[in-house]
Design a protein around this motif. Structure first.
Motif, PDB file in Angstrom:
ATOM      1  N   GLY A  59      72.238  55.766  37.471  1.00 18.49           N
ATOM      2  CA  GLY A  59      72.067  57.052  36.813  1.00 18.49           C
ATOM      3  C   GLY A  59      70.620  57.459  36.623  1.00 18.49           C
ATOM      4  N   ASP A  60      69.684  56.561  36.939  1.00 17.63           N
ATOM      5  CA  ASP A  60      68.258  56.862  36.778  1.00 17.63           C
ATOM      6  C   ASP A  60      67.768  57.781  37.888  1.00 17.63           C
ATOM      7  OD1 ASP A  60      68.423  55.050  34.713  1.00 17.63           O
ATOM      8  OD2 ASP A  60      67.048  53.586  35.582  1.00 17.63           O
ATOM      9  N   SER A  61      66.682  58.464  37.616  1.00 16.36           N
ATOM     10  CA  SER A  61      66.078  59.353  38.612  1.00 16.36           C
ATOM     11  C   SER A  61      65.610  58.555  39.832  1.00 16.36           C
ATOM     12  CB  SER A  61      64.870  60.074  38.003  1.00 16.36           C
ATOM     13  OG  SER A  61      64.148  60.748  39.017  1.00 16.36           O
ATOM     14  N   ALA A  62      65.838  59.120  40.988  1.00 12.42           N
ATOM     15  CA  ALA A  62      65.380  58.490  42.236  1.00 12.42           C
ATOM     16  C   ALA A  62      63.861  58.445  42.308  1.00 12.42           C
ATOM     17  CB  ALA A  62      65.939  59.246  43.444  1.00 12.42           C
ATOM     18  N   PHE A  63      63.199  59.309  41.548  1.00  9.89           N
ATOM     19  CA  PHE A  63      61.737  59.335  41.551  1.00  9.89           C
ATOM     20  C   PHE A  63      61.133  58.109  40.868  1.00  9.89           C
ATOM     21  CE2 PHE A  63      62.483  64.075  41.724  1.00  9.89           C
ATOM     22  CZ  PHE A  63      62.235  64.166  43.075  1.00  9.89           C
ATOM     23  N   GLY A  64      61.941  57.333  40.139  1.00  5.84           N
ATOM     24  CA  GLY A  64      61.459  56.124  39.498  1.00  5.84           C
ATOM     25  C   GLY A  64      61.402  54.919  40.427  1.00  5.84           C
ATOM     26  N   LEU A  65      61.886  55.075  41.643  1.00  4.92           N
ATOM     27  CA  LEU A  65      61.857  53.979  42.621  1.00  4.92           C
ATOM     28  C   LEU A  65      60.483  53.895  43.270  1.00  4.92           C
ATOM     29  CD1 LEU A  65      65.287  54.667  44.384  1.00  4.92           C
ATOM     30  CD2 LEU A  65      64.801  52.944  42.631  1.00  4.92           C
ATOM     31  N   SER A  66      60.142  52.714  43.761  1.00 10.42           N
ATOM     32  CA  SER A  66      58.896  52.555  44.520  1.00 10.42           C
ATOM     33  C   SER A  66      59.024  53.307  45.840  1.00 10.42           C
ATOM     34  CB  SER A  66      58.632  51.071  44.795  1.00 10.42           C
ATOM     35  OG  SER A  66      59.552  50.582  45.770  1.00 10.42           O
ATOM     36  N   GLY A  67      57.913  53.460  46.556  1.00 14.43           N
ATOM     37  CA  GLY A  67      57.942  54.149  47.845  1.00 14.43           C
ATOM     38  C   GLY A  67      58.872  53.489  48.840  1.00 14.43           C
ATOM     39  N   GLY A  68      58.830  52.179  48.919  1.00 20.27           N
ATOM     40  CA  GLY A  68      59.719  51.465  49.835  1.00 20.27           C
ATOM     41  C   GLY A  68      61.178  51.603  49.439  1.00 20.27           C
ATOM     42  N   GLN A  69      61.445  51.567  48.132  1.00 20.41           N
ATOM     43  CA  GLN A  69      62.818  51.758  47.662  1.00 20.41           C
ATOM     44  C   GLN A  69      63.283  53.186  47.935  1.00 20.41           C
ATOM     45  OE1 GLN A  69      62.101  50.529  43.589  1.00 20.41           O
ATOM     46  NE2 GLN A  69      63.334  48.663  43.903  1.00 20.41           N
ATOM     47  N   GLN A  70      62.389  54.155  47.749  1.00 27.76           N
ATOM     48  CA  GLN A  70      62.753  55.541  48.047  1.00 27.76           C
ATOM     49  C   GLN A  70      63.096  55.709  49.527  1.00 27.76           C
ATOM     50  OE1 GLN A  70      59.815  58.366  46.692  1.00 27.76           O
ATOM     51  NE2 GLN A  70      60.125  57.863  44.533  1.00 27.76           N
ATOM     52  N   GLN A  71      62.353  55.034  50.399  1.00 25.68           N
ATOM     53  CA  GLN A  71      62.645  55.147  51.832  1.00 25.68           C
ATOM     54  C   GLN A  71      64.012  54.539  52.140  1.00 25.68           C
ATOM     55  OE1 GLN A  71      62.195  57.120  54.070  1.00 25.68           O
ATOM     56  NE2 GLN A  71      60.353  56.562  55.217  1.00 25.68           N
ATOM     57  N   ARG A  72      64.314  53.407  51.523  1.00 26.19           N
ATOM     58  CA  ARG A  72      65.632  52.797  51.739  1.00 26.19           C
ATOM     59  C   ARG A  72      66.739  53.646  51.115  1.00 26.19           C
ATOM     60  NH1 ARG A  72      65.490  47.385  49.510  1.00 26.19           N
ATOM     61  NH2 ARG A  72      63.510  47.901  48.548  1.00 26.19           N
ATOM     62  N   LEU A  73      66.430  54.347  50.016  1.00 23.04           N
ATOM     63  CA  LEU A  73      67.392  55.287  49.435  1.00 23.04           C
ATOM     64  C   LEU A  73      67.688  56.405  50.436  1.00 23.04           C
ATOM     65  CD1 LEU A  73      69.016  56.302  46.927  1.00 23.04           C
ATOM     66  CD2 LEU A  73      66.977  57.633  46.356  1.00 23.04           C
ATOM     67  N   CYS A  74      66.656  56.901  51.089  1.00 19.15           N
ATOM     68  CA  CYS A  74      66.854  57.944  52.102  1.00 19.15           C
ATOM     69  C   CYS A  74      67.677  57.423  53.276  1.00 19.15           C
ATOM     70  CB  CYS A  74      65.510  58.496  52.564  1.00 19.15           C
ATOM     71  SG  CYS A  74      64.651  59.414  51.254  1.00 19.15           S
ATOM     72  N   ILE A  75      67.488  56.167  53.623  1.00 19.74           N
ATOM     73  CA  ILE A  75      68.313  55.548  54.668  1.00 19.74           C
ATOM     74  C   ILE A  75      69.758  55.446  54.182  1.00 19.74           C
ATOM     75  CG2 ILE A  75      68.729  53.432  55.988  1.00 19.74           C
ATOM     76  CD1 ILE A  75      65.601  53.091  56.015  1.00 19.74           C
ATOM     77  N   ALA A  76      69.952  55.054  52.928  1.00 19.68           N
ATOM     78  CA  ALA A  76      71.304  54.982  52.367  1.00 19.68           C
ATOM     79  C   ALA A  76      71.963  56.357  52.377  1.00 19.68           C
ATOM     80  CB  ALA A  76      71.259  54.426  50.940  1.00 19.68           C
ATOM     81  N   ARG A  77      71.191  57.389  52.076  1.00 21.41           N
ATOM     82  CA  ARG A  77      71.736  58.753  52.077  1.00 21.41           C
ATOM     83  C   ARG A  77      72.216  59.137  53.474  1.00 21.41           C
ATOM     84  NH1 ARG A  77      67.594  62.124  49.419  1.00 21.41           N
ATOM     85  NH2 ARG A  77      66.756  62.471  51.495  1.00 21.41           N
ATOM     86  N   VAL A  78      71.484  58.708  54.490  1.00 18.17           N
ATOM     87  CA  VAL A  78      71.903  58.955  55.874  1.00 18.17           C
ATOM     88  C   VAL A  78      73.163  58.150  56.195  1.00 18.17           C
ATOM     89  CG1 VAL A  78      71.264  58.528  58.285  1.00 18.17           C
ATOM     90  CG2 VAL A  78      69.647  59.655  56.747  1.00 18.17           C
ATOM     91  N   LEU A  79      73.179  56.882  55.822  1.00 17.41           N
ATOM     92  CA  LEU A  79      74.334  56.030  56.114  1.00 17.41           C
ATOM     93  C   LEU A  79      75.607  56.558  55.458  1.00 17.41           C
ATOM     94  CD1 LEU A  79      72.770  52.466  55.694  1.00 17.41           C
ATOM     95  CD2 LEU A  79      73.172  53.737  57.814  1.00 17.41           C
ATOM     96  N   ALA A  80      75.470  57.205  54.315  1.00 23.10           N
ATOM     97  CA  ALA A  80      76.631  57.677  53.555  1.00 23.10           C
ATOM     98  C   ALA A  80      77.454  58.706  54.321  1.00 23.10           C
ATOM     99  CB  ALA A  80      76.180  58.257  52.216  1.00 23.10           C
ATOM    100  N   VAL A  81      76.844  59.437  55.233  1.00 23.58           N
ATOM    101  CA  VAL A  81      77.603  60.432  56.007  1.00 23.58           C
ATOM    102  C   VAL A  81      78.070  59.883  57.354  1.00 23.58           C
ATOM    103  CG1 VAL A  81      76.594  62.424  54.846  1.00 23.58           C
ATOM    104  CG2 VAL A  81      75.512  61.529  56.909  1.00 23.58           C
ATOM    105  N   GLU A  82      77.779  58.612  57.607  1.00 23.02           N
ATOM    106  CA  GLU A  82      78.238  57.912  58.805  1.00 23.02           C
ATOM    107  C   GLU A  82      77.948  58.685  60.091  1.00 23.02           C
ATOM    108  OE1 GLU A  82      82.345  57.139  57.867  1.00 23.02           O
ATOM    109  OE2 GLU A  82      81.802  55.401  56.658  1.00 23.02           O
TER     110      GLU A  82
END
Length: 183
Positions: free
Chosen positions: A74-97
């Motif tokens: 539930g925390d803001s994505a902006f609180g992640l480190s740069g590397g974590q944010q990049q992996r979050l963006c990868i997860a966002r891509v993976l979510a739509v398969e």
């Protein structure tokens, strides 16, 4: 893809977005929670409830981020480190398969540890997705490349297997670039 064009003029842009995922050089988290960043795409496609939670968890696991964020979805994505944010963006891509994942310099602003994590992800994902990975780092291309294309000033100079390109380049410009004589 299966003998079909990925995109034709006039084709449905939403259909294209579902088939092709994009990861940019700089991570671009949405101004919302970690959970909502990953859930955004699937929810646009009608995924709801427990199925949506499953997609988010699977995608975060697929991006090697779940263990780091599972207690703060539930925390803001902006609180992640740069590397974590990049992996979050990868997860966002993976979510739509998607069928294809395009990555444009996804490690350019990352520290060596985060770069290694992204490269490990690419290795894990390459069997399930077609991945187009753009890099200006010849060593990274050699580590990750199956098929490698070398472009110079907008021209496709050479294309081949990573082994061929990095050990027996056919074009002098390719050899000069990978040996560090220019670039």
């Amino acid at each position: 893809i299966d003998g079909q064009d990925v995109y034709r003029p006039g084709a449905d842009a939403d259909a294209l977005r579902k088939r092709v995922g994009m990861v940019f050089a700089l991570p671009i988290p949405l101004p919302m929670s970690i959970f909502d960043n990953v859930a955004y795409g699937p929810s646009l496609h009608g995924v709801r409830g427990t199925r949506l939670a499953e997609v988010v968890e699977r995608s975060l696991r697929g991006a090697a981020l779940w263990d780091e964020v599972k207690d703060r979805l539930g925390d803001s994505a902006f609180g992640l480190s740069g590397g974590q944010q990049q992996r979050l963006c990868i997860a966002r891509v993976l979510a739509v398969e998607p069928e294809i994942i395009m990555m444009d310099e996804p490690c350019s602003g990352l520290d060596p540890i985060s770069t290694l994590r992204v490269e490990e992800l690419v290795e894990q994902l390459r069997g399930r997705y077609t991945i187009i990975f753009v890099t200006h780092n010849p060593q990274q291309a050699a580590r990750l490349g199956g098929q490698v294309a070398f472009f110079y000033l907008g021209e496709l100079v050479e294309c081949g297997s990573a082994g061929q390109i990095f050990t027996r380049p056919r074009d002098r410009r390719t050899e000069d670039y990978i040996s560090g004589r220019f670039g």
